[in-house]
Motif scaffolding. Structure first.
Motif, PDB file in Angstrom:
ATOM      1  N   ASN A  39      -6.130  36.751  62.839  1.00 55.09           N
ATOM      2  CA  ASN A  39      -5.313  35.558  62.753  1.00 55.09           C
ATOM      3  C   ASN A  39      -4.495  35.167  64.155  1.00 55.09           C
ATOM      4  OD1 ASN A  39      -3.053  33.394  62.812  1.00 55.09           O
ATOM      5  ND2 ASN A  39      -3.694  33.428  60.486  1.00 55.09           N
ATOM      6  N   LYS A  40      -5.359  34.896  65.096  1.00 53.30           N
ATOM      7  CA  LYS A  40      -3.935  35.002  66.545  1.00 53.30           C
ATOM      8  C   LYS A  40      -2.059  35.355  65.994  1.00 53.30           C
ATOM      9  CE  LYS A  40      -8.428  33.414  69.333  1.00 53.30           C
ATOM     10  NZ  LYS A  40      -8.401  31.987  69.962  1.00 53.30           N
ATOM     11  N   LYS A  41      -2.067  34.276  64.979  1.00 57.35           N
ATOM     12  CA  LYS A  41      -0.878  34.409  65.048  1.00 57.35           C
ATOM     13  C   LYS A  41      -0.359  35.279  64.422  1.00 57.35           C
ATOM     14  CE  LYS A  41      -0.843  29.290  65.199  1.00 57.35           C
ATOM     15  NZ  LYS A  41      -0.054  27.751  64.186  1.00 57.35           N
ATOM     16  N   THR A  42      -0.869  36.631  63.515  1.00 57.84           N
ATOM     17  CA  THR A  42      -0.505  38.029  63.146  1.00 57.84           C
ATOM     18  C   THR A  42      -0.619  38.801  63.153  1.00 57.84           C
ATOM     19  OG1 THR A  42      -1.493  36.847  61.396  1.00 57.84           O
ATOM     20  CG2 THR A  42       0.170  35.785  60.577  1.00 57.84           C
ATOM     21  N   LEU A  43      -2.295  39.094  64.167  1.00 57.12           N
ATOM     22  CA  LEU A  43      -3.340  40.154  63.774  1.00 57.12           C
ATOM     23  C   LEU A  43      -3.742  40.674  63.201  1.00 57.12           C
ATOM     24  CD1 LEU A  43      -0.933  41.218  67.228  1.00 57.12           C
ATOM     25  CD2 LEU A  43      -3.171  40.028  67.398  1.00 57.12           C
ATOM     26  N   ALA A  44      -3.679  39.967  61.569  1.00 58.96           N
ATOM     27  CA  ALA A  44      -4.618  40.810  60.535  1.00 58.96           C
ATOM     28  C   ALA A  44      -5.699  39.926  60.366  1.00 58.96           C
ATOM     29  CB  ALA A  44      -3.306  39.925  59.787  1.00 58.96           C
ATOM     30  N   HIS A  45      -6.471  40.368  59.924  1.00 58.19           N
ATOM     31  CA  HIS A  45      -7.813  39.433  58.408  1.00 58.19           C
ATOM     32  C   HIS A  45      -6.909  39.070  57.872  1.00 58.19           C
ATOM     33  CE1 HIS A  45     -10.053  41.571  61.519  1.00 58.19           C
ATOM     34  NE2 HIS A  45      -9.930  42.411  61.886  1.00 58.19           N
ATOM     35  N   LYS A  54     -11.224  48.031  59.134  1.00 59.05           N
ATOM     36  CA  LYS A  54     -11.140  47.684  60.504  1.00 59.05           C
ATOM     37  C   LYS A  54      -9.867  47.349  60.448  1.00 59.05           C
ATOM     38  CE  LYS A  54     -12.703  44.326  58.352  1.00 59.05           C
ATOM     39  NZ  LYS A  54     -13.961  42.121  58.614  1.00 59.05           N
ATOM     40  N   SER A  55      -8.903  47.822  61.294  1.00 56.24           N
ATOM     41  CA  SER A  55      -6.968  47.075  61.287  1.00 56.24           C
ATOM     42  C   SER A  55      -5.936  47.596  60.192  1.00 56.24           C
ATOM     43  CB  SER A  55      -7.114  46.034  61.203  1.00 56.24           C
ATOM     44  OG  SER A  55      -5.871  45.386  60.879  1.00 56.24           O
TER      45      SER A  55
END
Length: 209
Positions: free
Chosen positions: A105-111, A165-166
C-alpha cells in the motif's frame, strides 16, 4: 449426528506420510486448495497429527468435509475417542498472496491482508459463534452425543516464505497471538509451518506403537 472415521497414529505410517508432505511442499511454490485437500484426505496420519497440534490429545477420530450442526462445514474434523474434544480445521490455498497481498500500500508502505486470509479466518470465527450459541442445547446433543464439547478452530493457509517480506511475519504472529473469540484463540499455520510443527510433534511421539 456427526460421522467420523476411526484411526490411530502409527510410527511407521506417520513417518511415511510426513515425508510425502515434505516432498509435496517442495514440488510446488503455489499449491491450489483442492490439491491440498485431496492430499490430506488420502493421508489419515497427517489429519490425526494435525488434530493433535490444534488441541485434541489422543486424536483417534477424523473426517473431511464435515457439517457443523447443519450450518457450516469444516474441511477436516478431528476428535478424541469419546467425542469430548474437537478440532475444526479450514484449509485455504498455499500461495505467495494467500495471507498478504503482493503489492505494498503506497500510502502506508505495508502489505494488506488478503481476501483469502480474511475469508478463512472469518470462517473459523463463524464456527466459534455457532458452536458457542449451541453449547448446552439439544442441537449439540444431537450432533455430538453430548450437550457440551471442548472445541478448537484452525486455519491453514499460505507459504512461510511469503511472510519474510517487510513486517508480515510479525503482524501475522501478533494477530494470531492477540485475537480471541469467546476467550479462544484461532490456531493458524502456513503449510510449511504446519509441516515443521508436525515434525516436532512426531519426535515427541516417536515412542508410540
Amino acid at each position: 449426528m456427526i460421522v467420523l472415521k476411526s484411526g490411530q497414529l502409527r510410527e511407521r505410517d506417520c513417518r511415511s506420510e510426513l515425508d510425502e508432505f515434505a516432498s509435496f511442499l517442495l514440488a510446488g511454490k503455489d499449491i491450489k486448495e483442492t490439491d491440498l485437500l485431496d492430499f490430506f484426505e488420502a493421508r489419515p496420519q497427517l489429519i490425526l497429527l494435525m488434530g493433535r497440534l490444534v488441541g485434541v490429545e489422543g486424536a483417534t477420530q477424523y473426517n473431511n468435509e464435515t457439517p457443523i450442526i447443519g450450518k457450516y462445514r469444516a474441511d477436516f474434523v478431528v476428535s478424541n475417542d469419546n467425542n469430548s474434544t474437537f478440532a475444526f480445521i479450514e484449509f485455504e490455498n498455499a500461495m505467495e498472496s494467500s495471507i498478504f497481498t503482493k503489492k505494498i500500500n503506497k500510502k502506508t508502505l505495508a502489505h494488506s491482508w488478503s481476501l483469502r486470509f480474511e475469508h478463512g479466518y472469518s470462517q473459523v470465527i463463524d464456527w466459534y459463534h455457532h458452536l458457542h450459541e449451541n453449547n448446552g442445547t439439544q442441537n449439540m446433543q444431537a450432533e455430538f452425543g453430548r450437550h457440551n464439547i471442548k472445541y478448537y478452530g484452525a486455519l491453514i493457509i499460505g507459504r512461510a516464505n511469503s511472510l519474510n517480506k517487510s513486517d508480515c511475519r510479525h503482524r501475522f504472529e501478533k494477530r494470531i497471538e492477540c485475537s480471541t473469540i469467546y476467550n479462544k484463540h484461532i490456531t493458524c499455520y502456513t503449510f510449511d509451518d504446519l509441516y515443521e510443527e508436525m515434525e516436532l510433534e512426531y519426535q515427541i511421539l516417536s515412542g508410540f506403537k
